[in-house]
Design an enzyme around this catalytic site. Structure first.
Site, PDB file in Angstrom:
ATOM      1  N   SER A 150     -34.703  17.281  10.447  1.00  0.00           N
ATOM      2  CA  SER A 150     -36.435  16.779  10.758  1.00  0.00           C
ATOM      3  C   SER A 150     -37.005  17.071   9.379  1.00  0.00           C
ATOM      4  O   SER A 150     -36.657  18.101   8.704  1.00  0.00           O
ATOM      5  CB  SER A 150     -36.954  17.963  11.793  1.00  0.00           C
ATOM      6  OG  SER A 150     -38.262  17.784  11.790  1.00  0.00           O
ATOM      7  N   TYR A 166     -37.967  26.576  15.078  1.00  0.00           N
ATOM      8  CA  TYR A 166     -37.537  25.181  14.745  1.00  0.00           C
ATOM      9  C   TYR A 166     -37.428  24.756  13.493  1.00  0.00           C
ATOM     10  O   TYR A 166     -36.274  24.150  13.188  1.00  0.00           O
ATOM     11  CB  TYR A 166     -38.606  24.167  15.621  1.00  0.00           C
ATOM     12  CG  TYR A 166     -38.269  22.815  15.567  1.00  0.00           C
ATOM     13  CD1 TYR A 166     -37.270  22.319  16.516  1.00  0.00           C
ATOM     14  CD2 TYR A 166     -38.966  21.947  14.621  1.00  0.00           C
ATOM     15  CE1 TYR A 166     -36.937  20.913  16.372  1.00  0.00           C
ATOM     16  CE2 TYR A 166     -38.427  20.419  14.359  1.00  0.00           C
ATOM     17  CZ  TYR A 166     -37.777  20.078  15.586  1.00  0.00           C
ATOM     18  OH  TYR A 166     -37.455  18.658  15.361  1.00  0.00           O
TER      19      TYR A 166
HETATM   20  N1  LIG Z   1     -39.426  13.382  18.284  1.00  0.00           N
HETATM   21  C1  LIG Z   1     -39.541  13.669  17.033  1.00  0.00           C
HETATM   22  O1  LIG Z   1     -40.581  13.394  16.458  1.00  0.00           O
HETATM   23  C2  LIG Z   1     -38.652  14.303  16.092  1.00  0.00           C
HETATM   24  C3  LIG Z   1     -38.622  14.620  14.806  1.00  0.00           C
HETATM   25  C4  LIG Z   1     -37.905  15.046  14.008  1.00  0.00           C
HETATM   26  C5  LIG Z   1     -36.474  15.667  14.597  1.00  0.00           C
HETATM   27  N2  LIG Z   1     -36.504  15.105  15.830  1.00  0.00           N
HETATM   28  C6  LIG Z   1     -35.015  15.814  16.315  1.00  0.00           C
HETATM   29  O2  LIG Z   1     -34.452  14.755  17.053  1.00  0.00           O
HETATM   30  C7  LIG Z   1     -33.697  15.140  18.240  1.00  0.00           C
HETATM   31  C8  LIG Z   1     -33.754  14.502  19.314  1.00  0.00           C
HETATM   32  O3  LIG Z   1     -35.413  14.826  19.814  1.00  0.00           O
HETATM   33  P1  LIG Z   1     -36.176  13.978  20.671  1.00  0.00           P
HETATM   34  O4  LIG Z   1     -37.459  13.929  20.082  1.00  0.00           O
HETATM   35  O5  LIG Z   1     -35.446  12.511  21.195  1.00  0.00           O
HETATM   36  O6  LIG Z   1     -35.891  14.881  22.007  1.00  0.00           O
HETATM   37  P2  LIG Z   1     -35.939  14.817  23.567  1.00  0.00           P
HETATM   38  O7  LIG Z   1     -36.631  13.328  24.033  1.00  0.00           O
HETATM   39  O8  LIG Z   1     -36.600  16.017  24.183  1.00  0.00           O
HETATM   40  O9  LIG Z   1     -34.465  14.573  23.758  1.00  0.00           O
HETATM   41  C9  LIG Z   1     -33.657  15.632  23.541  1.00  0.00           C
HETATM   42  C10 LIG Z   1     -32.405  15.365  24.102  1.00  0.00           C
HETATM   43  O10 LIG Z   1     -31.529  16.501  23.975  1.00  0.00           O
HETATM   44  C11 LIG Z   1     -30.913  16.777  25.431  1.00  0.00           C
HETATM   45  N3  LIG Z   1     -30.611  18.305  25.209  1.00  0.00           N
HETATM   46  C12 LIG Z   1     -31.653  19.221  25.385  1.00  0.00           C
HETATM   47  N4  LIG Z   1     -31.201  20.355  25.370  1.00  0.00           N
HETATM   48  C13 LIG Z   1     -29.716  20.467  25.535  1.00  0.00           C
HETATM   49  C14 LIG Z   1     -28.765  21.097  25.563  1.00  0.00           C
HETATM   50  N5  LIG Z   1     -28.832  22.479  25.701  1.00  0.00           N
HETATM   51  N6  LIG Z   1     -27.512  20.609  25.447  1.00  0.00           N
HETATM   52  C15 LIG Z   1     -27.502  19.220  25.482  1.00  0.00           C
HETATM   53  N7  LIG Z   1     -28.276  18.245  25.454  1.00  0.00           N
HETATM   54  C16 LIG Z   1     -29.509  18.811  25.458  1.00  0.00           C
HETATM   55  C17 LIG Z   1     -31.951  16.344  26.095  1.00  0.00           C
HETATM   56  O11 LIG Z   1     -31.220  16.125  27.638  1.00  0.00           O
HETATM   57  P3  LIG Z   1     -31.405  17.243  28.653  1.00  0.00           P
HETATM   58  O12 LIG Z   1     -32.474  17.692  28.724  1.00  0.00           O
HETATM   59  O13 LIG Z   1     -30.831  16.417  29.845  1.00  0.00           O
HETATM   60  O14 LIG Z   1     -30.128  18.120  28.188  1.00  0.00           O
HETATM   61  C18 LIG Z   1     -32.083  14.982  25.651  1.00  0.00           C
HETATM   62  O15 LIG Z   1     -31.088  13.960  25.589  1.00  0.00           O
HETATM   63  C19 LIG Z   1     -33.703  16.504  18.135  1.00  0.00           C
HETATM   64  O16 LIG Z   1     -32.583  17.204  17.406  1.00  0.00           O
HETATM   65  C20 LIG Z   1     -35.242  17.129  17.477  1.00  0.00           C
HETATM   66  O17 LIG Z   1     -35.297  18.021  16.733  1.00  0.00           O
HETATM   67  C21 LIG Z   1     -37.347  14.859  16.875  1.00  0.00           C
END
Ligand SMILES: NC(=O)c1ccc[n+]([C@@H]2O[C@H](COP(=O)([O-])OP(=O)(O)OC[C@H]3O[C@@H](n4cnc5c(N)ncnc54)[C@H](OP(=O)(O)O)[C@@H]3O)[C@@H](O)[C@H]2O)c1
Length: 263
Positions: A150, A166
């Site tokens: 990120s 984070y």
């Molecule tokens: N959205 C942003 O702006 C942003 C920016 C920078 C980086 N990121 C990174 O991108 C990645 C995805 O984020 P997102 O925004 O798409 O978040 P999200 O919509 O909350 O998706 C998170 C995913 O991870 C799974 N997950 C959560 N806890 C888990 C666990 N303990 N074991 C296995 N799977 C798990 C969730 O499914 P379940 O809850 O069913 O397990 C879901 O599929 C993360 O690493 C985040 O830090 C996001």
């Protein structure tokens, strides 16, 4: 004779495991790999969400399977790796994407929440990479690992965002990527990181509501948030032969947000 650009980006015949692939950024990354021809294994904790994601991908002609597993637990990580390898025979591309965040001022940040974030965002990436590499990629002298970090791993936050665990975890993912890329180059395994800026997702829904989508978008030179296609190109570059000479790198996909300073 050198291969064409279409051949270099072609992932037909490849297998990819995407953690956190049920929704959000993970689903976008999985879709990109599937559209380029890879057979997918999606993983996250909730079976129902995985079934829904796989069905949507299949309706677009992508071969998608799923395994429910918790990437914060060692035994579950091992089971995910072993069951994926039993089904596919090998993993060509691993996308470490499942992540969690926690908001609290540093002075009050609960240590349990610190451990939860670090376990999933750092330890989970390490353990799954190690298992997949040892059971498949090292022996085959071939593999692609893509870590979702990120831009929060590049800088501190504005005072409105209290996410010390984070940010620390994402900074760790960036150096994990460099170090693993350096160690496993000899096995022809590339390891690279994507640093997204703000993308609407379940993880960022609270932040979008508090700070406002317009304000978050305005902080980026391109004056926009990421959308459901902005990560696709970089993911397929890192996953394919087009990126075979790139390792240990990170690239921000953030509308330029990480290059400006308000000082
Ligand atoms: N959205 C942003 O702006 C942003 C920016 C920078 C980086 N990121 C990174 O991108 C990645 C995805 O984020 P997102 O925004 O798409 O978040 P999200 O919509 O909350 O998706 C998170 C995913 O991870 C799974 N997950 C959560 N806890 C888990 C666990 N303990 N074991 C296995 N799977 C798990 C969730 O499914 P379940 O809850 O069913 O397990 C879901 O599929 C993360 O690493 C985040 O830090 C996001």
């Amino acid at each position: 004779m050198s291969r064409s650009i279409q051949q270099l980006f072609d992932l037909r015949g490849k297998t990819a495991l995407v953690t956190g692939g049920s929704r959000g950024l993970g689903l976008q990354l999985a879709r990109a790999l599937g559209e380029a021809g890879a057979t997918l294994m999606l993983s996250s904790r909730k079976a129902q969400d995985l079934e829904q994601a796989a069905t949507a991908l299949k309706s677009d002609g992508i071969e998608a399977h799923w395994i429910a597993a918790d990437c914060a637990q060692d035994a579950e990580i091992n089971r995910l790796a072993d069951e994926t390898l039993a089904q596919f025979g090998r993993v060509d591309i691993l996308v470490n994407n499942a992540g969690a965040s926690w908001g609290a001022p540093a002075e009050d940040h609960p240590v349990e929440a610190w451990d939860k974030v670090m376990n999933l965002n750092v330890r989970g990436y390490f353990l799954l990479s190690q298992r997949i590499a040892k059971q498949s990629m090292i022996a085959r002298r071939s593999g692609r690992i893509i870590n979702v970090a990120s831009i929060a791993g590049l800088n501190g936050n504005t005072p409105a965002m209290n996410t010390i665990a984070y940010n620390t975890s994402k900074g760790a993912v960036i150096n994990f990527t460099r170090t693993l890329g350096a160690e496993w180059g000899k096995y022809n395994i590339t390891v690279n990181a994507i640093c997204p800026g703000f993308f609407p997702s379940k993880m960022t829904a609270g932040l979008m509501a508090t700070i406002g989508e317009d304000r978050l978008a305005a902080a980026a030179p391109l004056q926009r948030l990421g959308d459901d296609e902005d990560l696709k190109g970089l993911c397929v570059l890192f996953a394919s032969d087009a990126g075979k000479h790139i390792t240990g790198q990170w690239l921000a996909v953030d509308g330029g947000a990480s290059v400006v300073s308000c000082g």
